[in-house]
Every structure is written in C-alpha cells, then in structure tokens.
Design an enzyme around this catalytic site. Structure first.
Site, PDB file in Angstrom:
ATOM      1  N   PHE A 159       0.870  -0.810  -0.147  1.00  0.00           N
ATOM      2  CA  PHE A 159       0.025  -0.291  -0.110  1.00  0.00           C
ATOM      3  C   PHE A 159       0.954   1.397   0.303  1.00  0.00           C
ATOM      4  O   PHE A 159       2.014   1.021   0.770  1.00  0.00           O
ATOM      5  CB  PHE A 159      -0.823  -0.285   1.328  1.00  0.00           C
ATOM      6  N   LYS A 204       2.372  10.075   7.788  1.00  0.00           N
ATOM      7  CA  LYS A 204       1.511  10.048   9.136  1.00  0.00           C
ATOM      8  C   LYS A 204       3.177  10.635  10.221  1.00  0.00           C
ATOM      9  O   LYS A 204       2.429  11.680  10.710  1.00  0.00           O
ATOM     10  CB  LYS A 204       1.987   8.166   9.228  1.00  0.00           C
ATOM     11  N   ASP A 207       9.183   2.525   1.397  1.00  0.00           N
ATOM     12  CA  ASP A 207       7.978   3.354   1.898  1.00  0.00           C
ATOM     13  C   ASP A 207       8.188   3.687   3.242  1.00  0.00           C
ATOM     14  O   ASP A 207       7.757   2.564   3.769  1.00  0.00           O
ATOM     15  CB  ASP A 207       6.727   3.250   1.691  1.00  0.00           C
TER      16      ASP A 207
END
Ligand SMILES: Cc1ncc(COP(=O)(O)O)c(C=O)c1O
Length: 404
Positions: A140, A254, A225
């Site tokens: 993702f 995040k 990532d």
C-alpha cells in the site's frame, strides 16, 4: 459568529462524499492516549489515527511548537523557503542516509514524488527504456492514481479507467518472484520494510538484503516506503536502520507530523539532482506550521529512551494479547514489530476483524484492522504502560463478548 446546528454522525451522510464509513463515535478532545467523545465517554487510543499520533494527543511539545509558529508565520509557498522547513530538513539529513529532502503533505504525495524522481533519474541517466517500477502484492502506497497503481491491491486501484503503465508486482518475501520480473529495464523497486495495510508482514533478513542486491545488479533504485514504519514506530527512527539495508529513496509521513499533515521524501544528492527546478512541486509542501510541528516530533521521538520504550511496550502488548488468546483461542499469531502489531484471527473468526474493532470500541478502546483477518494496534510511541494494561483489559472484554 458561526451558526450552531447539530453535528452528529447523521450529518456525515448528508454532507460528505460516501467514500468512508466512519464509526458512530465522534471524539472531540484527547490527552495522551485517551480521548473523549461528544457524550464525554472516555476511550483508550490503540489506533493512533492509523499510526499517525506518534506522541498521542495534544503532546505539550507539539502544542507549543504549533502555537509558537502560529503566532509567527503560517504560509509562504515555495517561492520562498522558511526556517522551520530548513531546520526539519537538516535534522532529517543529520539522522539518516539522506543528503536532501523534499517536503509534501501526505504519504501518497511523498511516494508520488519518489516515483516521479525515479522515472526522471532513469530517463536522464539510462534513457526511456528504463521505466519499469516493481512493487509488491498486498502493498500500500497511497491513493493518487500513480501510487494506488503501484500498491498491489486491485480493490483500491481498479475501476478508474486506464492506469499508469510499466508497473509490475512481485510476491513479498519471495525473492524468486522479484528475480523473474527485474531486469535492466527496471528503474525502481518500491517496498514497505514491513507491510502495514497488507497484513503486518515483516520481511525476512535474506529477502530484504536480496531485494537490495537485485536492485544493485540491475541499476535500479530501491525506494523504502516508511510512511507507516518511520518515526520510531518500529523502535528506530526509520525501519531501515535496523535492517542492515539502506534505500536510495525513503518516504515518510504519518508519524512525522504527529497528527499535523506533512510528508517527506529523502534521498542522496546524486539522485536528487534530477528533480531540477520546475520538475515537481507543491503549494503547501514545507509549510512552516507543519515543519515546526515535525521538528518538535523529531526532537521528542529521536531518543534512546523513546526507542527503548517502544520495544518494552511491544512486549507488553504481545504478552497481554497472548494471555487473552490463552483464554479465548481467537488468534493464530501475534506479529509485527515495535508498536505496529497485528493479532491474526484463527480459522473460526475469518473475515471478522471489523467485529473485534466494533466490540472493542463499545468497551472503550480504539483499535484498527489490517485486512479482514487481522486486528492492528498502532498506539502512541509514548503510551503509558497503565493505558496499555487498561486498554488490553477492555479489549479482553470485547473478545469475551465475541468468543466467550
Ligand atoms: C505504507 C504507506 N504508504 C503510503 C500511505 C498513504 O499515506 P497517506 O494516506 O498519508 O497519503 C499509507 C497510508 O496508510 C501507508 O501505510
């Protein structure tokens, strides 16, 4: 004066695009790892805004940074640089492999920048044949059309017409499957150093080293990532620092803003130089408010004490969840690293992760899922141990309701 009218959950269905299905509970304030809803019910937060609230709610260092910067200057655009962006970039560079930073506003935007940079680098250095991007099934990387196509989940990427091309997917933890796809036409391999949304899957040491070696053999860039794994979540500032493998490009978001939107792409001088003036950009990227908060996050998180705490709290969760499982027999495995933990439901509870989340909420503890079969925990890195114990006691009541 703003007009007052009821702002309950029903209003969501009236005025919001229906792409989310939010819970009935609307939290209105938070402190540390506790939040209170509109009716003043108190909840313990094991979700952390999906691994975002790295220092819980309203951490004084972050509140101060935001207030101080809020009274100085809010926004300039990238026509000018600003002090908080320069300070945060310097701290990211000083604490990682990277020499250069590009700021964005989210994980998807950081990945979009990384993928565009990789394509531009390959075009400049090797020519247009070197354009293939390889990522991993169940990965993702965000919801822009490029990043969602690179993420290996058809449920998210299909149904929007023709996709960006030259993107292939290998199996995570299966080096042969990567070997079968990679060639000198590969410009980059993008990977999460622990798959988050895809089910809390850690790479084996041989696999992650093998990915690095294959990239080197084929002159492909390795992009980590670290949107979910970064900023101390796995017990080091970035996950790569504990894997013995260094990427060429790393993306962060995040936890970097602890709840304030910010993203970053980190790379080396040699690669960065291919994003020349005008090739990429963002109005808000490097916004002073976001960067001031990001700097306070780095200053607070990047300490041996916080990293040791993350490892100790991991053990508290694992022990607590194993004890619950000993009584109720619902999990096959507790997995993950640091404070990114997955409790994998056994064959009797397939597809029921959301039921556990809903039951936990009713008992006063916020959790997450990672797919239909895994309950995920991504709390604040500094959640007090008492809150872990109390939250797990509430979670046990939820498990008892389902399996007791
Ligand atoms: C590994 C990873 N990359 C990228 C993203 C996308 O980040 P954002 O939602 O901030 O665009 C996420 C979000 O869950 C993620 O977990």
């Amino acid at each position: 004066m703003s007009e007052h009218f009821p702002v309950g959950r029903e209003l969501f269905d009236d005025v919001m695009v229906p792409n989310y299905a939010p819970s009935a509970v609307i939290p209105v304030r938070g402190q540390g790892s506790r939040v209170w809803d509109q009716q003043d019910n108190e909840l313990i937060d094991f979700a952390g805004g999906i691994a975002v609230n790295s220092l819980g709610h309203c951490h004084p260092a972050l509140v101060n940074a935001l207030k101080e910067q809020g009274e100085k200057i809010w926004h300039l655009s990238n026509v000018m640089t600003n002090e908080p962006a320069l300070r945060l970039a310097k701290k990211l560079v000083d604490n990682t492999f990277a020499d250069k930073v590009y700021f964005s506003n989210s994980g998807a935007e950081s990945n979009e920048a990384a993928l565009k940079l990789a394509r531009r680098w390959a075009l400049d250095v090797y020519g247009e044949d070197k354009s293939q991007i390889i990522a991993f099934k169940q990965g993702f990387h965000g919801r822009t059309f490029f990043t969602v196509t690179v993420g290996g989940q058809a449920a998210y990427s299909d149904g929007f017409g023709p996709k960006p091309g030259a993107i292939d997917h290998a199996e995570y933890n299966n080096l042969d499957s990567l070997k079968a796809l990679i060639s000198d036409k590969t410009c980059a391999v993008m990977i999460e150093p622990l798959q988050g949304e895809g089910g809390i899957v850690s790479p084996t040491p041989e696999f992650i080293q093998g990915v690095r070696d294959l990239c080197d053999q084929h002159n492909a860039l390795l992009i980590f990532d670290e949107v979910q794994t970064g900023i101390g979540r796995l017990g080091t500032l970035y996950a790569y620092q504990d894997l013995g493998v260094t990427p060429d490009i790393l993306t962060s978001a995040k936890g970097l803003g602890g709840g304030f939107p910010i993203g970053a792409m980190l790379t080396t001088t040699d690669i960065a130089k291919h994003l020349k003036i005008g090739t990429h950009g963002s109005t808000y990227g490097g916004n002073p408010l976001a960067c001031a908060v990001g700097e306070a996050v780095i200053d607070t998180v990047n300490t041996a004490e916080v990293f040791e705490g993350v490892k100790a709290k991991h053990q508290l969760y694992v022990d607590g969840l194993n004890a619950i499982n000993a009584k109720y027999n619902v999990f096959t495995e507790i997995r993950g690293k640091g404070l990114l933990i997955g409790a994998v439901l056994n064959e009797n509870y397939q597809g029921k992760a959301k039921d556990f989340l809903v039951a936990a909420m009713a008992e006063g503890v916020m959790t997450l899922v990672a797919g239909a079969n895994i309950v995920r925990f991504a709390p604040s890195l500094v959640i007090p141990n008492e809150d872990i114990v109390e939250g797990l006691a509430r979670f046990e009541k939820a498990v008892a309701k389902i399996a007791g």
